[in-house]
Design a protein around this motif. Structure first.
Motif, PDB file in Angstrom:
ATOM      1  N   ASP A  42       0.848  -1.201   0.000  1.00 46.52           N
ATOM      2  CA  ASP A  42       0.000   0.000   0.000  1.00 46.52           C
ATOM      3  C   ASP A  42       0.878   1.243   0.000  1.00 46.52           C
ATOM      4  O   ASP A  42       1.425   1.627   1.031  1.00 46.52           O
ATOM      5  CB  ASP A  42      -0.919  -0.024   1.224  1.00 46.52           C
ATOM      6  N   PHE A  43       0.995   1.885  -1.170  1.00 46.62           N
ATOM      7  CA  PHE A  43       1.869   3.053  -1.297  1.00 46.62           C
ATOM      8  C   PHE A  43       1.398   4.216  -0.435  1.00 46.62           C
ATOM      9  O   PHE A  43       2.206   4.968   0.095  1.00 46.62           O
ATOM     10  CB  PHE A  43       1.966   3.498  -2.759  1.00 46.62           C
ATOM     11  N   LYS A  44       0.089   4.360  -0.298  1.00 45.15           N
ATOM     12  CA  LYS A  44      -0.443   5.438   0.549  1.00 45.15           C
ATOM     13  C   LYS A  44      -0.037   5.219   2.001  1.00 45.15           C
ATOM     14  O   LYS A  44       0.355   6.164   2.695  1.00 45.15           O
ATOM     15  CB  LYS A  44      -1.962   5.520   0.424  1.00 45.15           C
ATOM     16  N   SER A  45      -0.104   3.992   2.457  1.00 43.38           N
ATOM     17  CA  SER A  45       0.298   3.665   3.822  1.00 43.38           C
ATOM     18  C   SER A  45       1.779   3.989   4.025  1.00 43.38           C
ATOM     19  O   SER A  45       2.169   4.566   5.047  1.00 43.38           O
ATOM     20  CB  SER A  45       0.033   2.180   4.094  1.00 43.38           C
ATOM     21  N   TRP A  46       2.606   3.615   3.055  1.00 48.00           N
ATOM     22  CA  TRP A  46       4.049   3.902   3.116  1.00 48.00           C
ATOM     23  C   TRP A  46       4.269   5.399   3.302  1.00 48.00           C
ATOM     24  O   TRP A  46       4.979   5.852   4.197  1.00 48.00           O
ATOM     25  CB  TRP A  46       4.719   3.402   1.844  1.00 48.00           C
ATOM     26  N   SER A  47       3.646   6.181   2.432  1.00 50.37           N
ATOM     27  CA  SER A  47       3.834   7.626   2.449  1.00 50.37           C
ATOM     28  C   SER A  47       3.319   8.240   3.750  1.00 50.37           C
ATOM     29  O   SER A  47       3.997   9.070   4.371  1.00 50.37           O
ATOM     30  CB  SER A  47       3.117   8.249   1.248  1.00 50.37           C
ATOM     31  N   ASN A  93       2.423   8.636  -9.908  1.00 53.96           N
ATOM     32  CA  ASN A  93       1.380   9.551 -10.361  1.00 53.96           C
ATOM     33  C   ASN A  93       1.943  10.970 -10.296  1.00 53.96           C
ATOM     34  O   ASN A  93       1.907  11.597  -9.244  1.00 53.96           O
ATOM     35  CB  ASN A  93       0.135   9.432  -9.481  1.00 53.96           C
ATOM     36  N   PRO A  94       2.483  11.495 -11.406  1.00 55.54           N
ATOM     37  CA  PRO A  94       3.125  12.814 -11.377  1.00 55.54           C
ATOM     38  C   PRO A  94       2.190  13.957 -10.983  1.00 55.54           C
ATOM     39  O   PRO A  94       2.651  15.034 -10.630  1.00 55.54           O
ATOM     40  CB  PRO A  94       3.645  13.016 -12.801  1.00 55.54           C
ATOM     41  N   ASP A  95       0.881  13.726 -11.024  1.00 52.48           N
ATOM     42  CA  ASP A  95      -0.076  14.767 -10.652  1.00 52.48           C
ATOM     43  C   ASP A  95      -0.379  14.773  -9.149  1.00 52.48           C
ATOM     44  O   ASP A  95      -1.172  15.604  -8.687  1.00 52.48           O
ATOM     45  CB  ASP A  95      -1.384  14.598 -11.443  1.00 52.48           C
ATOM     46  N   ASP A  96       0.205  13.881  -8.410  1.00 52.42           N
ATOM     47  CA  ASP A  96      -0.047  13.800  -6.976  1.00 52.42           C
ATOM     48  C   ASP A  96       0.482  15.077  -6.302  1.00 52.42           C
ATOM     49  O   ASP A  96       1.661  15.394  -6.362  1.00 52.42           O
ATOM     50  CB  ASP A  96       0.654  12.562  -6.379  1.00 52.42           C
ATOM     51  N   ALA A  97      -0.407  15.813  -5.656  1.00 52.42           N
ATOM     52  CA  ALA A  97      -0.054  17.098  -5.027  1.00 52.42           C
ATOM     53  C   ALA A  97       0.931  16.926  -3.873  1.00 52.42           C
ATOM     54  O   ALA A  97       1.643  17.868  -3.526  1.00 52.42           O
ATOM     55  CB  ALA A  97      -1.327  17.792  -4.549  1.00 52.42           C
ATOM     56  N   ARG A  98       0.956  15.746  -3.290  1.00 46.78           N
ATOM     57  CA  ARG A  98       1.873  15.533  -2.150  1.00 46.78           C
ATOM     58  C   ARG A  98       3.331  15.605  -2.572  1.00 46.78           C
ATOM     59  O   ARG A  98       4.200  15.903  -1.750  1.00 46.78           O
ATOM     60  CB  ARG A  98       1.583  14.176  -1.496  1.00 46.78           C
ATOM     61  N   ILE A  99       3.634  15.353  -3.844  1.00 41.59           N
ATOM     62  CA  ILE A  99       5.018  15.390  -4.313  1.00 41.59           C
ATOM     63  C   ILE A  99       5.637  16.749  -4.035  1.00 41.59           C
ATOM     64  O   ILE A  99       6.730  16.852  -3.476  1.00 41.59           O
ATOM     65  CB  ILE A  99       5.113  15.029  -5.810  1.00 41.59           C
ATOM     66  N   ASN A 100       4.955  17.813  -4.405  1.00 46.39           N
ATOM     67  CA  ASN A 100       5.481  19.164  -4.199  1.00 46.39           C
ATOM     68  C   ASN A 100       5.519  19.547  -2.731  1.00 46.39           C
ATOM     69  O   ASN A 100       6.425  20.262  -2.295  1.00 46.39           O
ATOM     70  CB  ASN A 100       4.700  20.184  -5.006  1.00 46.39           C
ATOM     71  N   SER A 101       4.545  19.106  -1.960  1.00 48.74           N
ATOM     72  CA  SER A 101       4.525  19.488  -0.544  1.00 48.74           C
ATOM     73  C   SER A 101       5.624  18.776   0.242  1.00 48.74           C
ATOM     74  O   SER A 101       6.142  19.328   1.197  1.00 48.74           O
ATOM     75  CB  SER A 101       3.155  19.200   0.072  1.00 48.74           C
ATOM     76  N   LEU A 102       5.972  17.572  -0.189  1.00 49.96           N
ATOM     77  CA  LEU A 102       7.039  16.863   0.525  1.00 49.96           C
ATOM     78  C   LEU A 102       8.391  17.386   0.102  1.00 49.96           C
ATOM     79  O   LEU A 102       9.339  17.357   0.824  1.00 49.96           O
ATOM     80  CB  LEU A 102       6.951  15.361   0.270  1.00 49.96           C
TER      81      LEU A 102
END
Length: 102
Positions: A42-47, A93-102
Motif C-alpha cells: 500500500d503506497f499510501k500507507s508507506w507515504s 502519479n506525477p499529478d499527486d499534489a503531495r510530491i510538491n509538498s514533501l
C-alpha cells in the motif's frame, strides 16, 4: 534474513534508510516500528507512515531550548530522510499534489 516487510519492494526500499542509521539519517527503532505499521503493498500507507515519522522527528525540537549544532543537524537529517521516504512511491502519479509538498 529478517524481512522488514512481506512486500519485497518495500523490504528493499527500507534497507537503505535503515542503513543510514549509522550516519544519523534514521533511527533503527523508528524504522522497525514504521516497517511494522506499513500495509504491505500500500503506497499510501508507506507515504503516510513516513510523513508522520518525519513530522514527529521535527516535533522533538524545542525551539525555546539551546541545542548543540550537531544535535540539530542530526534531527533535521533524520527528518529529511523520512520525508524522502514518504515521497519515494508517489512518483507513479506525477499529478499527486503531495510530491510538491514533501
Amino acid at each position: 534474513m529478517l524481512q522488514l516487510s512481506p512486500n519485497p519492494t518495500f523490504h528493499f526500499e527500507l534497507l537503505p534508510v535503515l542503513g543510514s542509521a549509522r550516519y544519523f539519517g534514521a533511527d533503527i527503532a523508528e524504522i522497525l516500528k514504521v516497517a511494522q505499521d506499513i500495509i504491505s503493498g500500500d503506497f499510501k500507507s508507506w507515504s503516510t507512515k513516513f510523513l508522520s515519522l518525519a513530522e514527529w522527528a521535527l516535533s522533538t525540537i524545542d525551539y525555546n531550548k539551546t541545542y548543540n549544532k550537531d544535535t540539530l543537524r542530526d534531527i533535521y537529517f533524520r527528518a529529511s530522510s523520512y520525508f524522502r521516504c514518504a515521497d519515494f512511491f508517489l512518483h507513479g502519479n506525477p499529478d499527486d499534489a503531495r510530491i510538491n509538498s514533501l
